[in-house]
Structures are given as C-alpha cells and as structure tokens.
Design a protein around this motif. Structure first.
Motif, PDB file in Angstrom:
ATOM      1  N   CYS A 110       0.868  -1.175   0.000  1.00 32.60           N
ATOM      2  CA  CYS A 110       0.000   0.000   0.000  1.00 32.60           C
ATOM      3  C   CYS A 110       0.907   1.227   0.000  1.00 32.60           C
ATOM      4  O   CYS A 110       1.897   1.264   0.741  1.00 32.60           O
ATOM      5  N   ASP A 111       0.604   2.204  -0.833  1.00 30.23           N
ATOM      6  CA  ASP A 111       1.397   3.428  -0.856  1.00 30.23           C
ATOM      7  C   ASP A 111       0.536   4.616  -0.425  1.00 30.23           C
ATOM      8  O   ASP A 111      -0.650   4.478  -0.151  1.00 30.23           O
ATOM      9  N   ASP A 112       1.162   5.768  -0.316  1.00 29.29           N
ATOM     10  CA  ASP A 112       0.441   6.999  -0.003  1.00 29.29           C
ATOM     11  C   ASP A 112       0.127   7.681  -1.330  1.00 29.29           C
ATOM     12  O   ASP A 112       0.934   8.443  -1.873  1.00 29.29           O
ATOM     13  N   SER A 113      -1.038   7.385  -1.877  1.00 29.61           N
ATOM     14  CA  SER A 113      -1.423   7.908  -3.176  1.00 29.61           C
ATOM     15  C   SER A 113      -2.887   8.304  -3.135  1.00 29.61           C
ATOM     16  O   SER A 113      -3.612   8.003  -2.176  1.00 29.61           O
ATOM     17  N   ALA A 114      -3.333   8.958  -4.196  1.00 27.16           N
ATOM     18  CA  ALA A 114      -4.746   9.331  -4.285  1.00 27.16           C
ATOM     19  C   ALA A 114      -5.641   8.098  -4.224  1.00 27.16           C
ATOM     20  O   ALA A 114      -6.715   8.120  -3.625  1.00 27.16           O
ATOM     21  N   LEU A 115      -5.191   6.989  -4.839  1.00 28.94           N
ATOM     22  CA  LEU A 115      -5.969   5.753  -4.812  1.00 28.94           C
ATOM     23  C   LEU A 115      -6.119   5.237  -3.383  1.00 28.94           C
ATOM     24  O   LEU A 115      -7.235   4.919  -2.932  1.00 28.94           O
ATOM     25  N   SER A 116      -5.022   5.154  -2.658  1.00 32.73           N
ATOM     26  CA  SER A 116      -5.077   4.654  -1.277  1.00 32.73           C
ATOM     27  C   SER A 116      -5.912   5.569  -0.395  1.00 32.73           C
ATOM     28  O   SER A 116      -6.638   5.098   0.491  1.00 32.73           O
ATOM     29  N   ARG A 117      -5.817   6.875  -0.643  1.00 33.81           N
ATOM     30  CA  ARG A 117      -6.621   7.796   0.151  1.00 33.81           C
ATOM     31  C   ARG A 117      -8.117   7.632  -0.136  1.00 33.81           C
ATOM     32  O   ARG A 117      -8.939   7.801   0.769  1.00 33.81           O
ATOM     33  N   ARG A 118      -8.473   7.274  -1.369  1.00 34.30           N
ATOM     34  CA  ARG A 118      -9.885   7.000  -1.672  1.00 34.30           C
ATOM     35  C   ARG A 118     -10.371   5.776  -0.895  1.00 34.30           C
ATOM     36  O   ARG A 118     -11.490   5.761  -0.382  1.00 34.30           O
ATOM     37  N   PHE A 119      -9.532   4.758  -0.824  1.00 34.57           N
ATOM     38  CA  PHE A 119      -9.909   3.574  -0.054  1.00 34.57           C
ATOM     39  C   PHE A 119      -9.995   3.910   1.432  1.00 34.57           C
ATOM     40  O   PHE A 119     -10.907   3.438   2.125  1.00 34.57           O
ATOM     41  N   ARG A 120      -9.044   4.707   1.927  1.00 36.69           N
ATOM     42  CA  ARG A 120      -9.088   5.082   3.339  1.00 36.69           C
ATOM     43  C   ARG A 120     -10.382   5.832   3.651  1.00 36.69           C
ATOM     44  O   ARG A 120     -11.052   5.530   4.661  1.00 36.69           O
TER      45      ARG A 120
END
Length: 378
Positions: free
Chosen positions: A41-51
């Motif tokens: 998992c990285d710190d990206s826009a995609l991961s932030r959407r999941f968060r």
C-alpha cells in the motif's frame, strides 16, 4: 431433498481501473463487515480513496479490518491508517519488521464485503496499478466473486490476521498450521500456500492438474518455478501438449526477470512456447488448463510457491474459463514470441553473466536467507 450447492458467480476484472472501481463500489455498499488484505500500500490518491471509503463504512457502523504486510508496505508511514484506527477500524501489520523476521511474508490480496462478495487477484493498493495495463499502469487480473467461496475466503483472512504477530518459526514448517490449504465446493477450490511442508495447496493442486491438462496457458509476472513444476511442463511439451508461457518483457523487479531467463533455453528446447508482454509491466498471475482456471496472488516462483502466504482460486466454470482463454489470446497479440535460434544468437557474455548472477540471488541466496532467518527463531 436439500438444495444442490451452487457454484460461485465470478467476473473478470482485467484492468486496475475496473478492479478498483468495483472494489470501492462494494465497500460503499457494505453494511456489516469489511476485510481488506494487501501486500503493498502506498500513499497515493488511490489509497486515500480507499481510506476515506473505509472510514465512511465505520461511520455507518460497519466492522472494518485491515491487514498489511509490514515488509511489502515498508515505505508507507504507519500514521497513514491512523484515521481509520481512530474511527474504530482494526489495523494490523503482518510480521513486523526486524532482521530475523523478514522471511515469512503475506503476499495475498483480498477484499471481502459482508461475507457476500469478494475480490482476489494481483492488484496492490498503489498508483502503479491504475490504468488499463496497455497505455498506462501495470497489467494484472482480478476476480469479483460471490457464492459459497466467499465464506471460505473470509475464514482464510481471519486465520492470517490472527497470525499477524506470530514469529513464523522454522519448526512451523514441520507441522500443520491449523487451517486447511485446500477448501472446496461445487465448481471451486480455494488454494492456500502456508509456510508449512504440509500446507502447499497451490503447488500440490497445480502439479495434480498438470498430469492431464489438454493444454496449458500460463501468465506469470515472476517465473522461476520449482523443479517439479518445471519438469511437469517440459514433460507435457515433449509429449505433444501445447504449453504457452506469457512472461514479462518489462518488470518492476529486474533481477527476477533476469533469473527467469536462465530457464528459457531449457523450456524452448522442449517445445514450450514463450512470449513476453510488451506494453507495460506485467504483474498478472493466471493459469488456464484442462477445464479449470487459476487466479490470485501466487507467482510461479520459488518464494511464492514455498515461503509466502498466498492464495489462488481454482474455478471450473466454462464461461469463466472461456473468458480467461480470450484474455490470454488478447495478451498474446501484445507480446513478442521468443524463438530458440534467435534467443541463443542474441545472448552476449555480459547478458549471460548477469542472468546467472540473478539466478544465484533468486534461486539460491534468497532461499538460504529465508532458512537462516527461520533458524534464528527456533
């Protein structure tokens, strides 16, 4: 008379954009429980959407459990998921990093929503997988599953999550780990590789299927199988069975690609067809043979087959198999075939030395390090 158990319903997710969109939709629809398991998992826009989606699920009363591999997600600041923990979600890190704990890794990728729908495949939760796998983003596959297999996937998540902080000792390989490596129902099998000599469900089932497959089509991002799988593939090719390997022409782990090149001559001489995918980095894991298709997290390399926690689903649905075969043929049109004569002609001394060194690192040094680390924990 009791009803006949139904086979699972499955749909292919052949791009990262399709997979993540479907996953986020299912998370938004969840009402009871969510389980998310990722290697990277990285710190990206995609991961932030999941968060954000997981926090919103918590706010409407959904149980949320997240499991990340500590090594795979090493570059991610642990504080990234703190907002989910504050919202009441459970955040676990599998096998926390230390010098003696690098060996056993959880390479699985899984999302289970309300015990009703599940997602498996090779997609990590990073920006690298966004796209169509042709013009942008890593090329991978996923499956959306419903039916009885979902409960089995949920149980496997719970088992792995309970072992997140376990020491994963050398002696664990000599005993059954308390969970079956093969769970089966009508038209499906859930196959798990657990770091135990008694629990290598993927390897064992694949070898059984290779005894009479009809034909074999394999897509593998990192291809360095053990001797039994190598010999099975070569035996089939020499006996007239068509065996096709679609491997990576562009890799995010070059040493793994170079190591796999050492086997090309061996396979090509036996009549195995080898192709390399060209447009983007190939990260897919797919096996189509006989009446079955395999998909999930497991690469056909030594680490996945012997040391990692992995999962694959094996489905016998004719429509799903036919679609997998279509996806394979489509990817062949984006690949270059490796011919034996040209392969030999193009090998320079430098290339051969580089590949032999890579093979030593991946096939000899890495397994030795794994065993050494496990001896420290006896």
């Amino acid at each position: 008379m009791p009803p006949t158990p139904s086979p699972p319903s499955a749909a292919w997710l052949p791009t990262g954009d399709a997979a993540f969109g479907s996953m986020l939709e299912a998370v938004s629809a969840a009402r009871r429980r969510l389980r998310l398991e990722m290697y990277i998992c990285d710190d990206s826009a995609l991961s932030r959407r999941f968060r954000t989606a997981l926090i919103e699920a918590r706010e409407r009363g959904v149980e949320v459990s997240l499991l990340l591999d500590a090594f795979g997600s090493f570059e991610l600041d642990p504080a990234f998921w703190a907002p989910l923990a504050r919202a009441g979600g459970i955040v676990r890190w599998f096998n926390p990093i230390s010098l003696s704990r690098l060996a056993a890794r959880n390479h699985r990728k899984l999302l289970v929503c309300d015990d009703e729908v599940a997602f498996v495949g090779g997609y990590n939760l990073t920006r690298d997988y966004e796209g169509d796998g042709v013009t942008r983003g890593f090329h991978d596959f996923g499956l959306r599953l419903t039916g009885p297999i979902v409960a089995a996937l949920a149980s496997s998540y719970d088992f792995i999550a309970e072992r997140a902080d376990a020491p994963h000792r050398l002696l664990d390989r000599l005993r059954a780990p308390g969970f079956p490596s093969v769970l089966a129902g009508t038209g499906w099998k859930l196959l798990l590789n657990l770091p135990s000599l008694q629990r290598r469900g993927i390897n064992q089932t694949l070898l059984a299927d290779l005894k009479a497959p009809g034909s074999v089509d394999i897509i593998s991002a990192y291809f360095l199988p053990n001797r039994k799988v190598r010999r099975a593939l070569v035996h089939l090719a020499r006996s007239g069975v068509r065996v096709r390997l679609l491997l990576t022409g562009r890799s995010d782990v070059p040493v793994a690609r170079y190591a796999g090149h050492v086997l090309y001559d061996y396979f090509l001489r036996a009549g195995v067809e080898i192709y390399e995918y060209q447009p983007q980095v190939l990260h897919a894991k797919l096996v189509v043979l006989g009446n079955a298709v395999y998909a999930g997290s497991c690469n056909l390399d030594l680490r996945s087959l012997h040391f990692n926690y992995e999962l694959m689903v094996r489905l016998e649905d004719p429509a799903i198999r036919a679609e997998a075969a279509r996806l394979f043929e489509r990817d062949l049109t984006r690949s270059t075939r490796i011919e034996l004569a040209r392969w030999r002609r193009d090998r320079t001394v430098w290339m051969s030395l580089r590949e032999q060194f890579a093979y030593f690192v991946v096939a000899r040094l890495d397994p030795w390090v794994v065993r050494w680390q496990r001896r420290l924990l006896r």
